[in-house]
Design an enzyme around this catalytic site. Sequence first.
Site, PDB file in Angstrom:
ATOM      1  CG  ASP A   1     -37.631  50.480  10.445  1.00  0.00           C
ATOM      2  OD1 ASP A   1     -36.916  49.439  10.193  1.00  0.00           O
ATOM      3  OD2 ASP A   1     -37.816  51.086  11.453  1.00  0.00           O
TER       4      ASP A   1
ATOM      5  CD  GLU B   1     -38.546  45.738  10.084  1.00  0.00           C
ATOM      6  OE1 GLU B   1     -37.646  45.279  10.728  1.00  0.00           O
ATOM      7  OE2 GLU B   1     -39.183  46.750  10.311  1.00  0.00           O
TER       8      GLU B   1
END
Lengths: 656, 656
Positions: free
Chosen positions: A388, A417
Amino acid sequence: MEDLQGRRRVVIENLRPNVDLGRFPIKRVIGDILTVEVDAFADGHDHLIVLLLHRQPGSGDWIETPMESIYNDRFRAQFRLEALGRYQYTVVSWIDRFHTWRHDLTKRAAAGQDLSVDLLIGADLVASAVQRAGAGSHPGKAADVAALKKAEQDLRSKTDQRQRVEVALDQHLLELMEVYADRSLATKVDPPLEVIVDPPLARFSAWYELFPRSCSPVPGKHGTFRDVISQLPEIAEMGFDILYMPPIHPIGDAFRKGKNNTTEAQADDVGSPWAIGSAEGGHKSILAQLGTLADFQALQKAAQSHGISLALDIAFQCSPDHPYVKSHPDWFRARPDGTIQYAENPPKKYQDIYPFDFECHDWQGLWKELRSVFEYWAEQGVRVFRVDNPHTKPFPFWEWCITSLKQKYPDLMFLAEAFTRPKIMYRLAKLGYTQSYTYFTWRNNKAEITEYFTELTQTDVREVFRPNLWPNTPDILNEFLQSGGPAAFSLRLVLATMLGANYGVYGPAYLLAENEPYKPGSEEYLNSEKYEIRQRDLDQGTVLRALMTRLNAIRRAHPALQSDWSLQFHPIDNDQMIAFSKREGQDLMLCVVNLNPHSPQAGWLELNTVLGENWGSRPIQVTDLLTDQQFNWTNGRAYIELDPQVATAHVFQISR
Amino acid sequence: MEDLQGRRRVVIENLRPNVDLGRFPIKRVIGDILTVEVDAFADGHDHLIVLLLHRQPGSGDWIETPMESIYNDRFRAQFRLEALGRYQYTVVSWIDRFHTWRHDLTKRAAAGQDLSVDLLIGADLVASAVQRAGAGSHPGKAADVAALKKAEQDLRSKTDQRQRVEVALDQHLLELMEVYADRSLATKVDPPLEVIVDPPLARFSAWYELFPRSCSPVPGKHGTFRDVISQLPEIAEMGFDILYMPPIHPIGDAFRKGKNNTTEAQADDVGSPWAIGSAEGGHKSILAQLGTLADFQALQKAAQSHGISLALDIAFQCSPDHPYVKSHPDWFRARPDGTIQYAENPPKKYQDIYPFDFECHDWQGLWKELRSVFEYWAEQGVRVFRVDNPHTKPFPFWEWCITSLKQKYPDLMFLAEAFTRPKIMYRLAKLGYTQSYTYFTWRNNKAEITEYFTELTQTDVREVFRPNLWPNTPDILNEFLQSGGPAAFSLRLVLATMLGANYGVYGPAYLLAENEPYKPGSEEYLNSEKYEIRQRDLDQGTVLRALMTRLNAIRRAHPALQSDWSLQFHPIDNDQMIAFSKREGQDLMLCVVNLNPHSPQAGWLELNTVLGENWGSRPIQVTDLLTDQQFNWTNGRAYIELDPQVATAHVFQISR
């Protein structure tokens, strides 16, 4: 002049593939053949030996492959990547006096010249090889030395010149002279370059994302890993390889977000999985409502039996309740009032999230602890991580973290990401990320798609950056999907699966074509699963499920679709239609998509760039693998009509 | 992890201009402005300071220039090159917490938030600057420290928040915080890059080559430097900057070549100037028939008074009579029969030439002696050298030789006479050659010329390689000139002078349009001046002399023609006509050439790429500077007709 390399006459330049002249490794998958090219030249007209050297991960021995001259001082050779991990490769070259001499001797002999002195020069060259062979430690050396000595004597003998020329040009002598060549003035590319060899899944994968919290069949009940197990047969049947779940760790209570990201949570609100950590534990713990570590292991085992890998979501940030906050307050930035600095995008404040302070005094301790999170889950058998927001953590951390982890687990995969500026996305790929999210979600018209995917697949970017195409994510419900109706979902799915060898969907929402944003202009889902349990009746999603299943089956049956590097766009005379092909060996696939989900479009497709100029305009037969319809095309053009009410795309297999 | 650089968060990439990531210096001339661009970025959203650093040759102090953000993480700045020699330049960047804080504070203040803690954070940042200022040794430090301390106190005070925000946003405080910024975690491009700053003549020059041996007005008599002096006024009047003479050293007797390169010389044959060395002396001596060192000095002085630089031809090879052969036999390769290895291209033998053995044991002694040849002539005042066949000597030698010579004499210029493969020619330029011969001589049709000069002027090649265009040399009488009649000489002269800011001619032969080859298919001149005295009546060459004089005058009057980088080709709908332009500021020059010397050609020229899209199709006035004719063009196109019997080219000045 101080540099004693003054006699190294060979220049080696422009070694390809490389990333930033070797600063970063390139990427391939196991079984790939790596083709290396290089410019090598020297002053004058002497003969050059150019060798490609490579060695397997963990092996000290270089394997040498002669490089072939192709044109204009450029050489080429290749080798197969047979093991996971980091191979090294480099090039070595030297001026070979024996080769030069042998070549000149042939021309002199043909001109009928007196060669007595020339043959003695050759004898001297052989004599120096005898010395090198005697000094070395090659096996079979004694026989080689004897053969070389014999050749030297013969070259010096008083026999007929023609016989001595035969000795000089003997093939075995040439081979021996190559084995015992004088490499003392060789030029070598140093340090060597590196290639990361990943598992095949790195190049070709279909990801399915779901929230375990929503998987219970009992209305209102929090889903568990066991509930996910019962969904595996359907996911496998649709043809997915990777099942990706948002963070599975305990969720903080302090400043917990309520439904639709409100700042006041109700007592029964489940909170955001990205607000990681509570008294229960942190990044190495499992949210009790999902199950135990044993349940997780059961899910992993069941997934494997369906050929599915689990992907965990690693988000390096903490809720105020995370155990780290108490045990390592020095890993966070303190404010002058003694509180800990929460995340901000001024004037917005995210008081439920504490970012780590990577510049803290104990940054090395922090790095090691964060790496140990990956290590912990790798020890549990996890091999795929979706990371993330990696772009908000320092680049040196990722290079160190991923490189060292892959030394131990070369089959690890990391998906970045990072939805940020292009150079930062490419940098993360250079640092070691295996795959990367892309701007695909926001590339909806023909010019945008053509430009972006040409950059990703036809430039050096592809040496490190493996695009993973997502038409939706829990964070991104694009305006195109909001307003395009079911046809938008269909056409974006065809684009994702056919443009990208790697793609993924936030599955349950996509199957049901969910398209309601939180508010107009927002890309957030209404009643987002990020903040609440969303149980769905997936039997409502039969149309998109059938398409997804079909597309995944086509991808698995066609090698052309399992890599991105052959992607080519083709002219079609309608700006709302796009045509592109991929090929691998004899397998040639052609997709034509109507980019307008609202109205039928038609156009003439030029076939010459699809089939190559040699093909001319001979008739061909194509099969649309979505409908099994066959078409016969003649005259080098094809008329294509697509009504989104019926079909948004053709996926043609071309028989040649 | 061992690397303590883990906290350096800024990445600097793609610094341009560079050659092979800084392995070699780029080239400019004095007075140029060097524009530097770079990508700089970090994780997260903090403010970056990006500075371009440069320092003059011999100066230890870096001069800092802030770089401006242009787009997509790219930054730009520039500086002027005011001295000859090697400048260094690099880029440094760091994350500036004060800037980030100040920027966020503005947004928080605008949102009306309570800033009490934020102002204390700022006070802490100022306090750390106080510490750095106290520890440093900047002049004016005391006042700065006082001002910073005051600001810190004000930020901590209990006064009204609005007043404290004013203190925080004070411009002087910002400047002080920049001066005393925390650079401890800055990222710097290291080692720095380099730029060679040459004299203006490196970028813009007209060379005239002649053989002094042919300059005597007395028939049959060997010409002298004094005879060359009497030709200087004419050469200066034609507009040349550099007078280049083949080697002026004693010529060997052993194996001396006769007329037309025959192997048996007659008693009175003068031999080839490239067969260097006799009992009289070698590379530091002057052929007695040309004169003394005093005569040479007189010639140099006279040339200077006409604004002309002398260029010497340095050819590192020896006749068998060269003093080196006796004093340093180890610098040559011995054959097994005790003789010295002569030059060869098997089966051809060049027994009048001994090449040096750059791989000999005493290679360092050889290198130093060869460099001393340049040093000797530099001490005599020579600043321009044409180097014969540099591609047959090792590359490391040239890099060391030229680099060290230019440290002492930064105004030296070296022209590489390397007619060889492209990568080798570019390598020599990287190693330090100031200018290079090109393939211009063999580029005669429109596609060839367009492709080649686009590569030379519009790619990175131009950072190091300065083309020098020669329509003929004593070694090269191209087939195009042999068969094209006077018009071929005219059009090739226009191309050389207008395409290339640097050009040269083998003058006497060109003025007289000499076009007879030694034999059909050969590029050698018949009765080549390389092997005999060739006295000419230059008054026969009035037409080409007038054209040459005019073209040189136009070049000197028009800045657009004094650099190659603005070269652009333009569409004209006749394959036998070529159109191109150059511009510099308001000066815009457009050339149209009929490439067919045998027949008139006509075509429509597209003007939009010449004048830019903004121009549209407004009428313009152009003047042909060769004829002073004026033309008015309308409608964005121009009809051009060129009859080689009348004129092979237009050289238009465009008024806008």
